[in-house]
Design an enzyme around this catalytic site. Structure first.
Site, PDB file in Angstrom:
ATOM      1  N   TYR A 166       0.844  -1.208   0.000  1.00 48.22           N
ATOM      2  CA  TYR A 166       0.000   0.000   0.000  1.00 48.22           C
ATOM      3  C   TYR A 166       0.879   1.257   0.000  1.00 48.22           C
ATOM      4  O   TYR A 166       0.624   2.211  -0.745  1.00 48.22           O
ATOM      5  CB  TYR A 166      -0.883  -0.076   1.247  1.00 48.22           C
ATOM      6  N   LYS A 170       0.968   4.134  -2.770  1.00 46.30           N
ATOM      7  CA  LYS A 170       0.544   5.484  -2.383  1.00 46.30           C
ATOM      8  C   LYS A 170       1.630   6.527  -2.639  1.00 46.30           C
ATOM      9  O   LYS A 170       1.323   7.662  -3.015  1.00 46.30           O
ATOM     10  CB  LYS A 170       0.126   5.490  -0.905  1.00 46.30           C
TER      11      LYS A 170
HETATM   12  P1  NAI Z   1     -13.506   2.899   1.800  1.00 47.35           P
HETATM   13  O1  NAI Z   1     -13.166   1.461   1.790  1.00 47.35           O
HETATM   14  O2  NAI Z   1     -14.617   3.379   2.681  1.00 47.35           O
HETATM   15  O3  NAI Z   1     -13.799   3.429   0.335  1.00 47.35           O
HETATM   16  C1  NAI Z   1     -13.052   2.993  -0.776  1.00 47.35           C
HETATM   17  C2  NAI Z   1     -14.006   2.823  -1.933  1.00 47.35           C
HETATM   18  O4  NAI Z   1     -13.272   2.425  -3.093  1.00 47.35           O
HETATM   19  C3  NAI Z   1     -15.057   1.718  -1.670  1.00 47.35           C
HETATM   20  O5  NAI Z   1     -16.338   2.257  -1.905  1.00 47.35           O
HETATM   21  C4  NAI Z   1     -14.680   0.627  -2.671  1.00 47.35           C
HETATM   22  O6  NAI Z   1     -15.802  -0.109  -3.137  1.00 47.35           O
HETATM   23  C5  NAI Z   1     -14.038   1.429  -3.780  1.00 47.35           C
HETATM   24  N1  NAI Z   1     -13.150   0.625  -4.610  1.00 47.35           N
HETATM   25  C6  NAI Z   1     -12.223  -0.290  -4.187  1.00 47.35           C
HETATM   26  N2  NAI Z   1     -11.592  -0.843  -5.233  1.00 47.35           N
HETATM   27  C7  NAI Z   1     -12.128  -0.277  -6.339  1.00 47.35           C
HETATM   28  C8  NAI Z   1     -11.873  -0.427  -7.725  1.00 47.35           C
HETATM   29  N3  NAI Z   1     -10.954  -1.296  -8.173  1.00 47.35           N
HETATM   30  N4  NAI Z   1     -12.579   0.322  -8.594  1.00 47.35           N
HETATM   31  C9  NAI Z   1     -13.510   1.195  -8.157  1.00 47.35           C
HETATM   32  N5  NAI Z   1     -13.815   1.361  -6.853  1.00 47.35           N
HETATM   33  C10 NAI Z   1     -13.115   0.650  -5.960  1.00 47.35           C
HETATM   34  O7  NAI Z   1     -12.143   3.692   2.193  1.00 47.35           O
HETATM   35  P2  NAI Z   1     -11.842   5.229   2.530  1.00 47.35           P
HETATM   36  O8  NAI Z   1     -11.289   5.278   3.877  1.00 47.35           O
HETATM   37  O9  NAI Z   1     -12.988   6.088   2.177  1.00 47.35           O
HETATM   38  O10 NAI Z   1     -10.616   5.491   1.537  1.00 47.35           O
HETATM   39  C11 NAI Z   1     -10.686   6.339   0.406  1.00 47.35           C
HETATM   40  C12 NAI Z   1      -9.275   6.561  -0.094  1.00 47.35           C
HETATM   41  O11 NAI Z   1      -8.502   7.222   0.911  1.00 47.35           O
HETATM   42  C13 NAI Z   1      -8.508   5.283  -0.419  1.00 47.35           C
HETATM   43  O12 NAI Z   1      -7.692   5.479  -1.557  1.00 47.35           O
HETATM   44  C14 NAI Z   1      -7.634   5.083   0.808  1.00 47.35           C
HETATM   45  O13 NAI Z   1      -6.507   4.301   0.523  1.00 47.35           O
HETATM   46  C15 NAI Z   1      -7.308   6.504   1.158  1.00 47.35           C
HETATM   47  N6  NAI Z   1      -6.890   6.715   2.531  1.00 47.35           N
HETATM   48  C16 NAI Z   1      -7.795   6.579   3.553  1.00 47.35           C
HETATM   49  C17 NAI Z   1      -7.375   6.798   4.859  1.00 47.35           C
HETATM   50  C18 NAI Z   1      -8.315   6.730   5.995  1.00 47.35           C
HETATM   51  O14 NAI Z   1      -7.911   7.109   7.130  1.00 47.35           O
HETATM   52  N7  NAI Z   1      -9.571   6.280   5.808  1.00 47.35           N
HETATM   53  C19 NAI Z   1      -5.972   7.125   5.166  1.00 47.35           C
HETATM   54  C20 NAI Z   1      -5.144   7.306   4.018  1.00 47.35           C
HETATM   55  C21 NAI Z   1      -5.608   7.093   2.756  1.00 47.35           C
END
Ligand code: NAI
Length: 302
Positions: A166, A170
């Site tokens: 990851y 990133k």
């Molecule tokens: P989440 O799991 O709630 O949302 C991620 C969304 O991406 C989900 O709705 C999922 O269905 C969708 N997804 C996954 N693979 C996919 C694909 N191949 N094609 C299309 N859609 C896809 O996670 P969250 O926390 O909202 O994360 C959003 C972004 O922020 C991610 O990139 C995550 O890595 C990043 N992030 C989040 C952090 C946090 O504290 N929540 C910290 C650092 C980064």
């Protein structure tokens, strides 16, 4: 306070079916943008698919009087990226804003990590950003306007146990931004990166329970929406945030030290004897491009 609006703008938000991405989609639509809500709808580790995630956000937007279209493609394939952008073109005729947000986790300590865990995470975060951004940039270039946001993470910028896959993906996004910003600057396409923090299914088992309220995903939304607005003055920057704190972070360099005369060989002992000066970061400088490191070498290159 003059309101920031997105009337007439078309936005794609990947992974907008839940978590942080949902917040972007809802607020962009509330402020006038037409939004493509992309979401594969799989589970946290990237397995499975379910259209209801994207559909429910589209419904929420429409119920509130906004405009939105669902797309269920995976960002992780070249064809998927094309389809996502084509969905915006078919529905609204252009793309002005792209928020690369979709993401999954396959955490494992480095020695135990499988090839599949490595490949899948790199495919969704790093290749996925390429797959969606390339067709979007083609459209933005023709329209001489674009706002792109990549979603990095403090895990990539600084490290986090069990996340070499990851973290590599990133930080790779910062690498895409650093060069893409140069290639698209003349078309008024601005490319920035964020490292968010939020309570979501990604972090619910990592953060302490009291963070559920304080790490509301909403707090990431205003920063990203500003970067996606016409008023955004910056490109090529990275911003970290969470719980209402916002700050710039950057890959910087220190002044270092010039040894020798660019002619005689340098001995390993000279590195040892100057190591304190070489490691100092008390006058840190960010750089607009890799070539600017040559300013430090200038005295040697005269
Ligand atoms: P989440 O799991 O709630 O949302 C991620 C969304 O991406 C989900 O709705 C999922 O269905 C969708 N997804 C996954 N693979 C996919 C694909 N191949 N094609 C299309 N859609 C896809 O996670 P969250 O926390 O909202 O994360 C959003 C972004 O922020 C991610 O990139 C995550 O890595 C990043 N992030 C989040 C952090 C946090 O504290 N929540 C910290 C650092 C980064």
């Amino acid at each position: 306070m003059a309101e920031i609006r997105y009337d007439g703008r078309v936005a794609i938000v990947t992974g907008a079916g839940m978590g942080i991405g949902r917040m972007y989609a809802l607020e962009l639509a509330r402020r006038g943008a037409k939004v493509v809500v992309n979401d594969l709808g799989g589970s946290r580790d990237g397995s499975g698919a379910n259209q209801s995630a994207a559909d429910s956000v589209v419904k929420e937007i429409k119920d509130a009087g906004g405009e939105a279209t669902a797309n269920y493609d995976s960002v992780a394939t070249y064809q998927g990226g094309q389809n996502i952008v084509q969905t915006a073109l078919d529905a609204y005729g252009k793309v002005d804003i792209l928020i690369n947000n979709a993401g999954i986790l396959r955490d494992r300590s480095f020695l135990k990590m499988s090839e599949e865990e490595w490949d899948l995470v790199i495919a969704v975060h790093l290749k996925g950003a390429f797959c969606v951004t390339q067709p979007a940039v083609k459209v933005m270039k023709d329209n001489n306007y674009g706002r792109i946001v990549f979603t990095s993470s403090s895990s990539g910028l600084y490290g986090n146990f069990g996340q070499t896959n990851y973290g590599a993906a990133k930080l790779g996004l910062v690498g895409i931004m650093n060069t893409l910003k140069l290639e698209v600057a003349k078309y008024d396409i601005k490319v920035n990166t964020i490292a968010p923090n939020a309570w979501s299914r990604m972090t619910a088992d990592v953060f302490p329970p009291e963070f559920e309220q304080k790490m509301n995903p909403q707090f990431n939304e205003p920063m990203v929406l500003f970067l996606c607005s016409e008023e955004n003055p910056v490109t090529g920057m990275t911003f970290a945030m969470g719980a209402g704190w916002y700050g710039r972070t950057a890959i910087v360099s220190g002044n270092g030290v010039c040894l020798g005369d660019a002619n005689r060989p340098i001995a390993v002992e000279e590195i040892r004897d100057n190591f304190d000066q070489i490691t100092r970061l008390d006058d840190p400088k960010p750089h607009d491009n890799g070539g600017s490191l040559f300013t430090y070498m200038a005295p040697l290159l005269k």
